[in-house]
Design a protein around this motif. Structure first.
Motif, short mmCIF file in Angstrom:
data_model
loop_
_atom_site.label_atom_id
_atom_site.label_comp_id
_atom_site.label_asym_id
_atom_site.label_seq_id
_atom_site.Cartn_x
_atom_site.Cartn_y
_atom_site.Cartn_z
N VAL A 57 0.84 -1.20 0.00
CA VAL A 57 0.00 0.00 0.00
C VAL A 57 0.88 1.25 0.00
CG1 VAL A 57 -1.66 1.35 1.35
CG2 VAL A 57 -1.97 -1.13 1.10
N LEU A 58 1.91 1.26 0.84
CA LEU A 58 2.77 2.44 0.95
C LEU A 58 3.42 2.82 -0.38
CD1 LEU A 58 4.73 2.17 4.32
CD2 LEU A 58 3.18 3.99 3.60
N TYR A 59 3.97 1.85 -1.09
CA TYR A 59 4.66 2.17 -2.33
C TYR A 59 3.72 2.77 -3.39
CZ TYR A 59 8.91 -0.22 -0.67
OH TYR A 59 10.03 -0.60 0.04
N PRO A 60 2.55 2.16 -3.65
CA PRO A 60 1.64 2.80 -4.61
C PRO A 60 1.14 4.17 -4.15
CG PRO A 60 1.08 0.49 -4.36
CD PRO A 60 2.09 0.80 -3.29
N VAL A 61 0.87 4.33 -2.86
CA VAL A 61 0.41 5.63 -2.37
C VAL A 61 1.48 6.69 -2.63
CG1 VAL A 61 -0.09 6.98 -0.29
CG2 VAL A 61 -1.22 4.78 -0.65
N LYS A 62 2.73 6.38 -2.30
CA LYS A 62 3.82 7.34 -2.53
C LYS A 62 3.98 7.65 -4.01
CE LYS A 62 6.74 6.43 1.53
NZ LYS A 62 8.10 6.00 1.98
N ALA A 63 3.92 6.62 -4.84
CA ALA A 63 4.16 6.80 -6.27
C ALA A 63 3.05 7.59 -6.96
CB ALA A 63 4.32 5.43 -6.94
N PHE A 64 1.80 7.39 -6.55
CA PHE A 64 0.67 8.04 -7.22
C PHE A 64 0.20 9.32 -6.53
CE2 PHE A 64 0.31 3.79 -9.11
CZ PHE A 64 0.08 4.13 -10.45
N LEU A 65 0.77 9.64 -5.38
CA LEU A 65 0.32 10.81 -4.63
C LEU A 65 0.39 12.11 -5.43
CD1 LEU A 65 -0.83 11.82 -1.96
CD2 LEU A 65 1.52 12.05 -1.10
N PRO A 66 1.48 12.38 -6.17
CA PRO A 66 1.52 13.62 -6.96
C PRO A 66 0.36 13.72 -7.96
CG PRO A 66 3.71 12.67 -6.80
CD PRO A 66 2.76 11.63 -6.26
N GLN A 67 -0.01 12.60 -8.56
CA GLN A 67 -1.12 12.61 -9.52
C GLN A 67 -2.46 12.79 -8.80
OE1 GLN A 67 -0.87 9.51 -12.64
NE2 GLN A 67 1.15 9.01 -11.82
N LEU A 68 -2.61 12.16 -7.66
CA LEU A 68 -3.85 12.28 -6.90
C LEU A 68 -4.07 13.71 -6.41
CD1 LEU A 68 -3.63 8.96 -4.85
CD2 LEU A 68 -5.42 9.53 -6.51
N LYS A 69 -2.99 14.39 -6.07
CA LYS A 69 -3.10 15.78 -5.59
C LYS A 69 -3.67 16.70 -6.67
CE LYS A 69 0.62 15.80 -2.13
NZ LYS A 69 1.96 16.35 -1.78
N CYS A 70 -3.55 16.31 -7.92
CA CYS A 70 -4.03 17.13 -9.03
C CYS A 70 -5.48 16.83 -9.40
CB CYS A 70 -3.15 16.93 -10.25
SG CYS A 70 -1.43 17.45 -10.04
N SER A 71 -6.07 15.81 -8.77
CA SER A 71 -7.43 15.40 -9.11
C SER A 71 -8.46 16.15 -8.27
CB SER A 71 -7.58 13.90 -8.88
OG SER A 71 -8.95 13.51 -8.98
N GLN A 72 -9.63 16.37 -8.85
CA GLN A 72 -10.74 16.98 -8.14
C GLN A 72 -11.60 15.94 -7.42
OE1 GLN A 72 -11.20 20.43 -7.99
NE2 GLN A 72 -9.16 20.32 -8.94
N HIS A 73 -11.33 14.66 -7.68
CA HIS A 73 -12.15 13.58 -7.10
C HIS A 73 -11.24 12.47 -6.56
CE1 HIS A 73 -15.68 15.39 -9.00
NE2 HIS A 73 -14.92 15.52 -10.08
N ALA A 74 -10.16 12.84 -5.89
CA ALA A 74 -9.14 11.86 -5.51
C ALA A 74 -9.57 10.99 -4.33
CB ALA A 74 -7.85 12.59 -5.15
#
Length: 264
Positions: free
Chosen positions: A121-138
């Protein structure tokens, strides 16, 4: 009722079979653009063929990835970003449990369980966090187990690792609220899986049907609904938590155990 994920971009780890593939199928059917990964290239290719046969117009991205390899996960995140230009929904689908009590659980077994349940869980969260921060529905949604709240002595290492994941999920929900990213999880009970299918093939009573065999297991374990769950049942709960339908829900869990829970 629609899950309101049409046009949303979703990533599902462990998406090539079982609950993960059921999540992928629901998302694609609802019009989402979906990327998923798995460790087994052959099974991953089969899952891709299965989805495209049912949904020829599906907008998908499929790539082998070991979620316990940090660099592999970071590479997968970059590939998804190149293919879709970001993501909205991350669904982490962790692996199987380990059957052992305290006496026969070796030091390395504890470490492996923590690695599998926590860092997957930690590795995917860290890797995708920058993209999720740009979403309006993250949103981030984690597959967890009822063991997190209801430990079993014969699965002591898995139970403690699941409890750690529950704690992490709740902590991330609070920390990520500043980025408008919701974080939730489901707590699984006993669900039909390839592991149960293998045990059924090895049964001593060759005349008993799959339905009766699994019903007997549920009865012996004391599951009130007297059956095992089907992969699409936790999958629906996962998609709900990930979707805008759960827009005011974070730090929460949905119990998907057929009533097997014994806590309030």
């Amino acid at each position: 009722m629609s899950f309101q994920v049409e046009g949303k971009i979703a990533v599902v780890t462990g998406g090539s079979s079982g609950i993960g593939l059921a999540v992928v199928e629901i998302l694609v059917a609802e019009g989402a653009r979906v990327a998923w990964c798995g460790r087994n290239p052959e099974r991953l290719a089969q899952s891709k063929d299965y989805i495209l046969e049912k949904f020829p117009q599906a907008d998908i991205f499929v790539q082998p990835c070991n979620v316990l390899d940090k660099e592999d996960v970071e590479r997968f995140a970059q590939q998804v970003n190149a293919a879709f230009g970001g993501i909205d929904l991350l669904i982490n689908n962790a692996g199987q449990g380990r059957v052992s009590n305290f006496e026969n659980t070796q030091d390395e077994d504890w470490i492996k369980e923590i690695e599998l349940k926590y860092f997957s869980v930690l590795y995917p969260v860290k890797a995708f966090l920058p993209q999720l921060k740009c979403s309006q529905h993250a949103s981030i949604t984690n597959v967890n187990s009822l063991l997190a709240l209801q430990p079993e002595p014969h699965m002591i290492a898995t139970s403690s690792a699941r409890a750690a994941l529950l704690n992490l999920t709740h902590s991330l929900a609070h920390e990520f609220s500043q980025f408008h990213i919701r974080v939730n999880s489901i707590l699984l009970g006993m669900v039909e899986s390839a592991q149960w299918k293998r045990r059924y093939q090895e049964r001593t009573d060759r005349d008993i049907s799959w339905e009766d065999w699994t019903a007997n297991i549920a009865k012996k374990r004391g599951i009130p609904m007297r059956r095992l769950g089907k992969p699409e049942e936790p999958a629906h709960a996962l998609v709900f938590l990930a979707s805008p339908l759960a827009s005011y829900t974070t730090g929460a869990t949905i119990d998907v155990s057929g009533g097997f829970n014994k806590h309030l």
